[in-house]
Design a protein around this motif. Structure first.
Motif, PDB file in Angstrom:
ATOM      1  N   THR A 187     -31.134  31.516  -4.599  1.00 16.96           N
ATOM      2  CA  THR A 187     -30.587  30.502  -5.498  1.00 16.96           C
ATOM      3  C   THR A 187     -31.729  29.821  -6.228  1.00 16.96           C
ATOM      4  N   ASP A 188     -31.631  29.733  -7.560  1.00 17.95           N
ATOM      5  CA  ASP A 188     -32.692  29.048  -8.294  1.00 17.95           C
ATOM      6  C   ASP A 188     -32.589  27.534  -8.058  1.00 17.95           C
ATOM      7  N   TYR A 189     -33.629  26.823  -8.430  1.00 19.69           N
ATOM      8  CA  TYR A 189     -33.714  25.398  -8.140  1.00 19.69           C
ATOM      9  C   TYR A 189     -32.575  24.604  -8.763  1.00 19.69           C
ATOM     10  N   GLN A 190     -32.236  24.873 -10.012  1.00 18.77           N
ATOM     11  CA  GLN A 190     -31.187  24.097 -10.689  1.00 18.77           C
ATOM     12  C   GLN A 190     -29.833  24.270 -10.002  1.00 18.77           C
ATOM     13  N   ASN A 191     -29.496  25.512  -9.606  1.00 18.99           N
ATOM     14  CA  ASN A 191     -28.246  25.742  -8.880  1.00 18.99           C
ATOM     15  C   ASN A 191     -28.273  25.076  -7.510  1.00 18.99           C
ATOM     16  N   ALA A 192     -29.411  25.122  -6.843  1.00 17.47           N
ATOM     17  CA  ALA A 192     -29.546  24.473  -5.542  1.00 17.47           C
ATOM     18  C   ALA A 192     -29.387  22.960  -5.674  1.00 17.47           C
ATOM     19  N   ARG A 193     -29.963  22.408  -6.725  1.00 19.04           N
ATOM     20  CA  ARG A 193     -29.862  20.960  -6.946  1.00 19.04           C
ATOM     21  C   ARG A 193     -28.407  20.544  -7.213  1.00 19.04           C
ATOM     22  N   SER A 194     -27.702  21.318  -8.030  1.00 20.76           N
ATOM     23  CA  SER A 194     -26.297  21.043  -8.318  1.00 20.76           C
ATOM     24  C   SER A 194     -25.458  21.102  -7.041  1.00 20.76           C
ATOM     25  N   LEU A 195     -25.682  22.123  -6.234  1.00 24.61           N
ATOM     26  CA  LEU A 195     -24.978  22.251  -4.964  1.00 24.61           C
ATOM     27  C   LEU A 195     -25.292  21.068  -4.058  1.00 24.61           C
ATOM     28  N   ALA A 196     -26.545  20.676  -3.987  1.00 21.95           N
ATOM     29  CA  ALA A 196     -26.935  19.539  -3.144  1.00 21.95           C
ATOM     30  C   ALA A 196     -26.217  18.263  -3.586  1.00 21.95           C
ATOM     31  N   GLU A 197     -26.074  18.052  -4.886  1.00 25.94           N
ATOM     32  CA  GLU A 197     -25.366  16.864  -5.384  1.00 25.94           C
ATOM     33  C   GLU A 197     -23.894  16.894  -4.985  1.00 25.94           C
ATOM     34  N   GLN A 198     -23.272  18.058  -5.072  1.00 24.54           N
ATOM     35  CA  GLN A 198     -21.866  18.171  -4.685  1.00 24.54           C
ATOM     36  C   GLN A 198     -21.686  17.978  -3.180  1.00 24.54           C
ATOM     37  N   LEU A 199     -22.562  18.571  -2.392  1.00 28.03           N
ATOM     38  CA  LEU A 199     -22.465  18.400  -0.937  1.00 28.03           C
ATOM     39  C   LEU A 199     -22.757  16.964  -0.529  1.00 28.03           C
ATOM     40  N   THR A 200     -23.691  16.320  -1.215  1.00 27.24           N
ATOM     41  CA  THR A 200     -23.979  14.917  -0.941  1.00 27.24           C
ATOM     42  C   THR A 200     -22.750  14.065  -1.234  1.00 27.24           C
ATOM     43  N   ALA A 201     -22.064  14.365  -2.317  1.00 25.22           N
ATOM     44  CA  ALA A 201     -20.855  13.618  -2.662  1.00 25.22           C
ATOM     45  C   ALA A 201     -19.780  13.791  -1.586  1.00 25.22           C
TER      46      ALA A 201
END
Length: 109
Positions: free
Chosen positions: A2-16
C-alpha cells in the motif's frame, strides 16, 4: 504494498471508527439505513450534541455522508463504503480501499 497516501487515508478512516459511540452509530446505520441525529441519539441513548459531533468526525473521514431535506439531515454511508450482506450473522462490509471490515449482527440488538 500500500502506498503512503492510501495508508494515510485508511488510517484516518480507522481512527474515525476507533471510538465506542462511533461504532454504535455505524452499527445503527448499517442495521437501519439513513438516520437523523435525533433518531440515532435516542437509539444509542446519547446526547444529541455528542452524536452530532461523532457523526461529523465520521463524515470528515469519508465514512458517512449526509443529505438535507429542509431542516432534517439524514446520515448514511458514503458511496461505496458499505455493502449489505445476505448472511444471517452479518449486516454487511465496510470497504476502505483494499481493506474490508465485516459488521456482524450483535446479539440483543
Amino acid at each position: 504494498m500500500t502506498d503512503y497516501q492510501n495508508a494515510r487515508s485508511l488510517a484516518e478512516q480507522l481512527t474515525a471508527l476507533s471510538e465506542a459511540t462511533r461504532i454504535q452509530l455505524v452499527h445503527e446505520i448499517a442495521q437501519s439505513g439513513p438516520c437523523t441525529v435525533g433518531v440515532l441519539a435516542r437509539r444509542i441513548g446519547a446526547a444529541y450534541v455528542n452524536v452530532s459531533h461523532h457523526l461529523g468526525r465520521l463524515r470528515a473521514a469519508g465514512v458517512l455522508t449526509n443529505s438535507r431535506d429542509g431542516r432534517r439531515v439524514a446520515y448514511s454511508f458514503a458511496e461505496g463504503v458499505f455493502v449489505p450482506s445476505r448472511k444471517d450473522d452479518e449486516l454487511g462490509t465496510l470497504h476502505f480501499g483494499g481493506w474490508r471490515i465485516s459488521i456482524g449482527r450483535m446479539t440483543g440488538s
